[in-house]
Design an enzyme around this catalytic site. Structure first.
Site, PDB file in Angstrom:
ATOM      1  N   TYR A 138       1.654  -8.126  16.035  1.00  0.00           N
ATOM      2  CA  TYR A 138       2.075  -7.290  15.237  1.00  0.00           C
ATOM      3  C   TYR A 138       3.075  -6.096  15.794  1.00  0.00           C
ATOM      4  O   TYR A 138       4.300  -5.851  15.445  1.00  0.00           O
ATOM      5  CB  TYR A 138       0.888  -6.719  14.197  1.00  0.00           C
ATOM      6  CG  TYR A 138       1.426  -5.454  13.422  1.00  0.00           C
ATOM      7  CD1 TYR A 138       2.366  -5.713  12.309  1.00  0.00           C
ATOM      8  CD2 TYR A 138       0.784  -4.234  13.678  1.00  0.00           C
ATOM      9  CE1 TYR A 138       2.692  -4.501  11.702  1.00  0.00           C
ATOM     10  CE2 TYR A 138       1.036  -3.352  12.609  1.00  0.00           C
ATOM     11  CZ  TYR A 138       1.938  -3.278  11.732  1.00  0.00           C
ATOM     12  OH  TYR A 138       2.309  -2.145  10.987  1.00  0.00           O
ATOM     13  N   SER A 145       5.850   1.045  13.689  1.00  0.00           N
ATOM     14  CA  SER A 145       4.296   1.225  13.670  1.00  0.00           C
ATOM     15  C   SER A 145       3.793   1.798  15.033  1.00  0.00           C
ATOM     16  O   SER A 145       4.441   1.468  16.134  1.00  0.00           O
ATOM     17  CB  SER A 145       3.521   0.016  13.292  1.00  0.00           C
ATOM     18  OG  SER A 145       2.199   0.144  13.599  1.00  0.00           O
ATOM     19  N   SER A 197       1.909  -6.207   7.939  1.00  0.00           N
ATOM     20  CA  SER A 197       1.320  -4.854   8.437  1.00  0.00           C
ATOM     21  C   SER A 197       0.356  -4.838   9.135  1.00  0.00           C
ATOM     22  O   SER A 197      -0.299  -3.817   9.461  1.00  0.00           O
ATOM     23  CB  SER A 197       1.273  -3.850   6.949  1.00  0.00           C
ATOM     24  OG  SER A 197       0.312  -4.484   6.365  1.00  0.00           O
ATOM     25  N   GLN A 229       0.670  -1.345  -0.173  1.00  0.00           N
ATOM     26  CA  GLN A 229       0.041  -0.028  -0.112  1.00  0.00           C
ATOM     27  C   GLN A 229       0.820   1.228   0.015  1.00  0.00           C
ATOM     28  O   GLN A 229       0.390   2.126  -0.917  1.00  0.00           O
ATOM     29  CB  GLN A 229      -0.856  -0.010   1.148  1.00  0.00           C
ATOM     30  CG  GLN A 229      -2.134   0.777   1.116  1.00  0.00           C
ATOM     31  CD  GLN A 229      -2.773   0.820   2.353  1.00  0.00           C
ATOM     32  OE1 GLN A 229      -2.972  -0.377   3.211  1.00  0.00           O
ATOM     33  NE2 GLN A 229      -3.545   1.828   2.882  1.00  0.00           N
ATOM     34  N   CYS A 248      -1.353   5.886   7.443  1.00  0.00           N
ATOM     35  CA  CYS A 248      -0.987   6.660   6.280  1.00  0.00           C
ATOM     36  C   CYS A 248      -2.051   6.057   5.168  1.00  0.00           C
ATOM     37  O   CYS A 248      -1.814   5.108   4.586  1.00  0.00           O
ATOM     38  CB  CYS A 248       0.309   6.223   6.153  1.00  0.00           C
ATOM     39  SG  CYS A 248       1.233   7.141   4.689  1.00  0.00           S
TER      40      CYS A 248
HETATM   41  C1  15L Z   1      -0.505   0.035  10.906  1.00  0.00           C
HETATM   42  O1  15L Z   1       0.628  -0.167  11.533  1.00  0.00           O
HETATM   43  C2  15L Z   1      -0.991  -0.656   9.716  1.00  0.00           C
HETATM   44  O2  15L Z   1       0.011  -1.255   8.767  1.00  0.00           O
HETATM   45  C3  15L Z   1      -2.030  -0.124   8.865  1.00  0.00           C
HETATM   46  O3  15L Z   1      -2.772  -0.893   8.076  1.00  0.00           O
HETATM   47  C4  15L Z   1      -3.036   0.927   9.741  1.00  0.00           C
HETATM   48  O4  15L Z   1      -3.906  -0.058  10.619  1.00  0.00           O
HETATM   49  C5  15L Z   1      -2.341   1.849  10.977  1.00  0.00           C
HETATM   50  O5  15L Z   1      -1.400   0.841  11.349  1.00  0.00           O
HETATM   51  C6  15L Z   1      -3.166   2.492  11.833  1.00  0.00           C
HETATM   52  O6  15L Z   1      -2.742   2.454  13.078  1.00  0.00           O
HETATM   53  O7  15L Z   1      -4.074   3.057  11.435  1.00  0.00           O
END
Ligand code: 15L
Length: 270
Positions: free
Chosen positions: A135, A110, A74, A12, A165
């Protein structure tokens, strides 16, 4: 000119970065996972393969100055998948960086590494890790690995704790967590070019009025976000919040409420 490699180029955010970096004339090598990439400009340097394979990593990193590592799982997934993609592959990537003398890795961390912090807290990058799932835990581990390779092997890392993002913020949580694409590109550009960073952690977030995160440290990179989710607040506030009452209490939102089994915390308790 710096040679830059990008993993997760079919993902993405990878798709957004690949196109924009090529448009800006970056000398880019883009890598996908299982499916080959179709070149989008003549003679584009593209490849694909499994990053757990050292030979694939050698092909990725030969002659590279900076790696932007966006590949990996992700979202929340069963632990074995996360271990393969976010732990094992990341070790291969950092080992490859060592073999090839890569100067800097930009690591897509993240907000889910800290997602169990309550929404009322304003956090600096030195806050306690409070992962909201396996994750998020893998991103905390990734930041630790990045630190290790700086301290022991002198490979610089910028760990970007990416918020949400997406092109436009669409839900209440995004008013705090949004990272707009223009700001993402600025942040990546600064992460490639800012001199002598050593080990840095920054919030991947726009200049949101309601941000959960104090990003003053990002000034060291020269990152000056220009987008603000508040510009979309009226439309967002007119809609209902899609996140559950428990999820609304934590910065990680729905990741935090997934598989949440504590009985002593209910939507009502404060
Ligand atoms: C992330 O780490 C994810 O990859 C993405 O899909 C979203 O969920 C994002 O965080 C978020 O927290 O909005």
């Amino acid at each position: 000119m710096k040679k830059v490699a990008l993993t997760g180029a079919a993902g993405q955010l990878g798709r957004v970065l690949r196109k924009a970096l090529l448009e800006r004339g970056v000398d880019l090598r883009s890598a996908a996972g299982s499916q080959p990439l179709e070149p989008i400009v003549a003679g584009e340097d593209v490849m694909h393969g499994d990053l757990r394979d050292a030979a694939v990593v050698d092909r990725l990193l030969a002659g590279v100055d900076v790696l932007i590592h966006m590949a990996g799982t992700s979202v929340e997934r069963p632990l074995p998948e996360i271990i393969e993609n976010n732990l094992r592959a990341l070790v291969e990537v950092y080992d490859g960086a060592r073999r090839h003398g890569v100067k800097r890795v930009v690591f897509a961390s993240s907000n889910h590494a800290i997602g169990m912090h309550p929404v009322e807290s304003k956090l600096g990058v030195d806050c306690e890790f409070r992962p909201d799932g396996f994750y998020g835990l893998s991103k905390m581990w990734g930041e630790g690995l990045a630190r290790l390779y700086w301290d022991k092997h002198g490979i610089e890392s910028v760990c970007i704790r990416i918020g949400s993002c997406v092109e436009k913020p669409t839900e209440f949580r995004h008013l705090s967590t949004w990272l707009g694409f223009d700001d993402l590109l600025q942040l990546i550009d600064r992460s490639i070019h800012a001199p002598d960073l050593g080990f840095e952690v920054v919030w991947g977030v726009s200049a949101n009025t309601r941000s959960y995160w104090d990003n003053s440290g990002a000034a060291r990179l020269g990152y000056q976000p220009r987008q603000n989710a508040e510009d979309y607040a009226a439309a967002i506030l007119a809609k209902s919040n899609p996140i559950s009452a428990i999820g609304q209490r934590f910065q990680g939102g729905s990741f935090a409420s997934f598989d949440f089994s504590r009985q002593d915390i209910s939507p009502e308790t404060r």
